[in-house]
Structures are given as structure tokens and as C-alpha cells.
Enzyme design. Structure first.
Site, PDB file in Angstrom:
ATOM      1  CB  SER A 200      -0.941  -0.042   1.210  1.00 15.42           C
ATOM      2  OG  SER A 200      -2.060   0.756   0.989  1.00 15.42           O
ATOM      3  CG  ASP A 462      -6.226  -3.052  -3.869  1.00 17.32           C
ATOM      4  OD1 ASP A 462      -7.017  -2.295  -3.267  1.00 17.32           O
ATOM      5  OD2 ASP A 462      -4.986  -2.919  -3.828  1.00 17.32           O
ATOM      6  CG  HIS A 487      -4.929  -3.109  -0.263  1.00 16.02           C
ATOM      7  ND1 HIS A 487      -4.506  -2.379  -1.347  1.00 16.02           N
ATOM      8  CD2 HIS A 487      -4.477  -2.442   0.829  1.00 16.02           C
ATOM      9  CE1 HIS A 487      -3.843  -1.322  -0.923  1.00 16.02           C
ATOM     10  NE2 HIS A 487      -3.799  -1.333   0.395  1.00 16.02           N
TER      11      HIS A 487
END
Length: 519
Positions: A200, A462, A487
Site C-alpha cells: 500500500s 483491490d 489489497h
């Protein structure tokens, strides 16, 4: 590389069974999510999970760390860090938290550096995760460095806007470089290659650390990394719509009908008593400004956003609750006519999510939220990451998941709602925000990264993949686009029920590491 296999069929699950399973799970695990690794850009989480923010700033959002079971790898260590790397006249220092795992280290092996992000570092990652499997095979020494201004890594006395000027991705990258340089010297690691890992926002940092410090970082695994900054990010909700539709073509249509009905009801104060009851609000609904309605609507939409983002990710080792609440569960509830019309099903999902995350009632007052977010104390309700991350979005990234696109199922929280928060919280204007985002892309290169030895995995489910690299840039900048995963999926520990393409993707990343470490 695109990894594409059809996911196996799943058994049908009704909403009541999901509630029972969630209750069981809540009673048996501690609630925690390592925000700093895989909850990118959502230190202020969209769904009901955000209402546990005020419980404990040290382990914000999901309560406390799971029990640490592997001795020294969970020991908190401290590194003397510079406050401002870009001002030689400023000699102030502070203590940055880090962790180390030496279990797999071999004299000629590499050094792995897991990069922390927008939340407290979680020592569970020193015991589990794909990167440790790689470390075992490659003989790597492993470090995890907590991000400045998050968790226990507190450079300043409080979180005032004046102090937050020292919070930026550039300062964080300089922290990494200084930590690496000093650690390599003090531990005699000068001949060993360093590989950066992150998921991320930390995935972006992993890519950018190789880009900006190629003499220090030999290679990077930049998972689910949104490398393109943008003020308005309506594509997020577009991916949410497609992900819901992949389960049931009618699902996003039903969600859209429910959302539109609620927007209409909010225009009539006579409906507020019923809405208060339907959504189990803490006090009677009061809509006095557009910010009030936008905050309420965003909170409810956030449950779908959050579930889609982490759909079927293997986060249990972190102590995360609600992992059994999937896209399938939500869409089955929204398709269940026995729950009433679409609006009533939407309310039923909201109540179910509240129960699953032990939220007694829902506070949808924007003024309450404003007070929390402008509290600059380290003991404040948003000090676990919310205030800091929103500051970074206002001064670097944007990433605002607005309802401005017609190709998504929600309504009522447009871009101006997000931009206004920058002004309310930090006195950052719309023009300053736009300029900051442009500077970020200019500095890092956006999608056009010019570097080498960076692998960039992303999942098709995601929503953040829309800001990531999903096609190879060059042979030394490969993308790994994993169909059907969410994710940071490739970072989590492997399990038997993983999709075949997810297992292949983990192996594919490892092959690049093997190759690059021999260069």
C-alpha cells in the site's frame, strides 16, 4: 505479467450465518490490523471499523497486537533519528521504533527491510508473512522500521499542524536511508544487499526508496503501491462497483438504488426519526450542512469499500476480525428480499456490520469528527493515524474517493467534501492541495518510474490498483497483476484455499528476488 486463473466456486452463505461466525470470531481473537503495511490511504477507515479509533492510540483501530510468540523478534528496539534530514542547521533528534528477526540470517545473505506506514508497526509481521518465507530461502536478516509520526515513533511533542510539517514521504525515505546506512556500519552489513518491502503506501515507499536511494536499496517488492498521486480518485468506487458485479451483476445496482433512496430521504427532516432507528444512530440524525450528510453517506458506503478492498485476504495472523465478511456475504444480503426493499437491506447490512465490529451505535456527527481530527494531542482519538494520514493526503497525495463518477453505486460525498476537510483540519486550500499533488508526481514520476529491480504486484479486486502499475514498464520493472485478489494479498501467509494465481504470483516475485540478488 498477468496471473489469471478462474477462482474456485464458493459455498453460499447467508447473512445470519455470517453474523454467527463474526460473533464467534470476535470472542476468540484480538481485534487488530497492521495499518502501516496494508491499509493504504485509509488511516481514517471508511467503514464502522473507524469507530474504534479512540480506544487506544498506541494500537489504533483494532485494539492490541496479537500475542507475540517468537521471543526476541517482538522486542522493541530504538534508533536515533534526525528530525529534519533536509536542514543541516537543525540538529534535533528523536527515537524511531524498529524490530529485527535474525532467525534466517546467513553471512552472505541479503538484508530485508519491511517499511512501516500509516499506523502502528505490528510485530506479528516479524513472525509471519510471505517476506519471511523468502528470507528463509535466501538467508536474509530482517528489519521492520516504523514510520515517523505513527505508533510509538513520535518525533515531536504533539501533532500540531506546525509539527506535522516534518511528516512527509520524503522525510520517511530519508529515515530509511539513514537507518540503513548507520545499521549497515554498526552491524557490519556493508557487503550485503538490501531489499525493501512494503504494501500500500509503504509499497510506494518501497518503490521510491529504490528510485531515490539506488546506492542503498538493491531491489524492492512494492505491493499494491499507488504510485500516482491524484486529488480526485473516483476510480476507486468504479472498481468497487466492478468487484461487486463480479460476484452478482445486480449487486451494485441494488446498492445504488438503496443509496439513492437514502439521499432522497435525507432531504426530508420528517424521515430522520426512522433513519435514526434504521441505522441505530447514537442520537437523532441532524443534517444541517452538506458536510453532515456527506459524512453519514460516506460512513455507510465505507463498509462496502472496506470489504472489497480486503476481500478474502488472509489477515487472521494479525488478529483482524471480520475477515469472513466478504463481497459474497454483502451481495447475498443486498439480494435478500426477505430483508425488505433495497433501502432496508442497506440498513440491515449496516446493523450487521456494527454488530460484527462491536459498535453499539453509530455517531454520524461531522462536528464530532471535526473535533476528533483537530485534537493535536498524542492521546487524542485520531492520534493512532487518522490525523497524520489525512495530513499527508492534504499535503502530498490527495487520493480522495469521491462519488463524482457516474459509473459507481454511491452518492453524496463529492470531491469538495474531502477538499473542505483539508481546510478545516489543516488550513490547506484547494489550490495548495492541487499544487502539492502535482509536486509529488513530478518528484517521483507517477506511473513512469525510471529505475530498476522493482517488482510491483497488484490485485484486480483491490480498488487501489487503479493508481498502481499493472503492466510491465521494463524487464527490470515488472508488474504482477493477480486476478481475483485484493489489497496486499501476496504479502499475507499462504494457505490452502488461496487462488492458484496468488500462489503463482508469490513464486514469480521470488524468482525476481533470486535473479536480482545474483546481479
Amino acid at each position: 505479467m498477468e496471473v489469471n486463473h478462474m477462482p474456485p466456486a464458493c459455498f453460499s452463505v447467508c447473512i445470519n450465518m455470517a453474523v454467527q461466525r463474526s460473533e464467534s470470531l470476535l470472542s476468540s481473537v484480538t481485534v487488530f490490523l497492521l495499518l502501516s503495511l496494508c491499509v493504504f490511504a485509509e488511516a481514517r477507515v471508511k467503514g464502522f471499523r473507524k469507530f474504534s479509533e479512540g480506544q487506544d492510540p498506541e494500537s489504533w483501530m483494532y485494539n492490541k497486537n496479537p500475542e507475540c510468540t517468537t521471543g526476541g523478534v517482538c522486542e522493541e528496539l530504538w534508533f536515533t533519528q534526525k528530525l529534519d534530514h533536509f536542514n543541516g542547521a537543525d540538529s534535533r533528534q528523536w527515537k524511531q521504533r524498529f524490530f529485527v528477526n535474525e532467525a534466517f540470517s546467513k553471512p552472505e545473505g541479503p538484508v530485508f527491510l519491511m517499511i512501516g506506514g500509516e499506523g502502528p508497526a505490528n510485530a506479528a509481521w516479524m513472525q509471519n508473512g510471505t517476506w519471511l518465507k523468502y528470507a528463509e530461502k535466501l538467508g536474509a536478516l530482517c528489519f521492520m522500521l516504523e514510520h515517523r509520526f505513527y505508533g510509538k515513533s513520535r518525533p515531536t511533542s504533539d501533532l500540531s499542524t506546525g509539527n506535522l510539517r516534518f511528516l512527509s514521504s520524503r522525510q520517511a525515505l530519508a529515515d530509511l536511508a539513514h537507518f540503513l546506512s548507520v545499521t549497515a556500519e554498526t552491524r557490519g552489513l556493508g557487503d550485503r544487499n538490501w531489499v525493501a518491502f512494503g504494501g500500500s503506501y509503504p509499497g510506494s515507499l518501497a518503490a521510491w526508496s529504490r528510485l531515490k536511494y539506488p546506492h542503498l536499496i538493491h531491489g524492492s517488492v512494492a505491493t499494491s503501491a499507488p504510485v500516482h498521486a491524484t486529488v480526485n480518485f473516483p476510480e476507486y468506487l468504479e472498481v468497487v462497483r466492478r468487484s461487486l458485479a463480479s460476484e452478482n451483476a445486480d449487486c451494485p445496482k441494488i446498492v445504488e438504488e438503496a443509496s439513492n433512496t437514502l439521499v432522497k430521504l435525507l432531504k426530508d427532516p420528517k424521515t430522520y426519526d426512522n433513519i435514526t432507528k434504521d441505522f441505530n444512530l447514537c442520537s437523532k440524525l441532524q443534517i444541517q450542512t452538506e458536510m453532515d450528510s456527506a459524512y453519514f453517506l460516506e460512513t455507510l458506503a465505507g463498509n462496502f469499500m472496506d470489504v472489497v478492498q480486503y476481500n478474502e485476504d488472509n489477515r487472521g495472523f494479525e488478529g483482524v476480525t471480520g475477515t469472513n465478511i466478504t463481497i459474497k456475504v454483502l451481495c447475498e444480503a443486498m439480494s435478500d428480499s426477505t430483508l425488505g426493499d433495497p433501502y432496508q437491506r442497506y440498513a440491515a447490512v449496516a446493523r450487521f456490520m456494527m454488530e460484527a465490529f462491536s459498535v453499539k451505535c453509530l455517531d454520524v456527527s461531522f462536528n464530532s469528527y471535526l473535533k476528533e481530527m483537530t485534537n493535536a494531542s498524542w492521546e487524542g482519538p485520531a492520534a493512532g493515524g487518522g490525523r497524520q494520514w489525512v495530513y499527508q493526503t492534504c499535503t502530498e497525495f490527495g487520493f480522495y474517493q469521491s462519488t463524482d463518477s457516474p459509473d459507481q453505486p454511491f452518492s453524496g460525498f463529492p470531491l469538495k467534501y474531502h477538499v473542505q476537510q483539508c481546510a478545516d483540519f489543516f488550513n490547506v486550500s484547494a489550490d495548495q492541495l492541487a499544487e502539492a499533488v502535482a509536486e509529488t508526481n513530478e518528484y517521483y514520476g507517477s506511473y513512469n518510474i525510471r529505475s530498476s529491480r522493482i517488482v510491483l504486484p497488484n490485485g484486480s479486486i483491490d480498488p487501489w490498483h487503479a493508481l498502481g502499475v499493472t503492466q510491465d514498464i521494463s524487464p527490470d520493472l515488472p508488474a504482477v497483476f493477480i486476478k481475483g485478489t485484493a489489497h496486499c494479498a501476496n504479502m499475507y501467509p499462504a494457505r490452502s484455499e488461496d487462488l492458484p494465481q496468488l500462489a503463482l504470483a508469490r513464486d514469480y516475485v521470488f524468482l525476481f528476488l533470486q535473479k536480482w540478488l545474483n546481479q
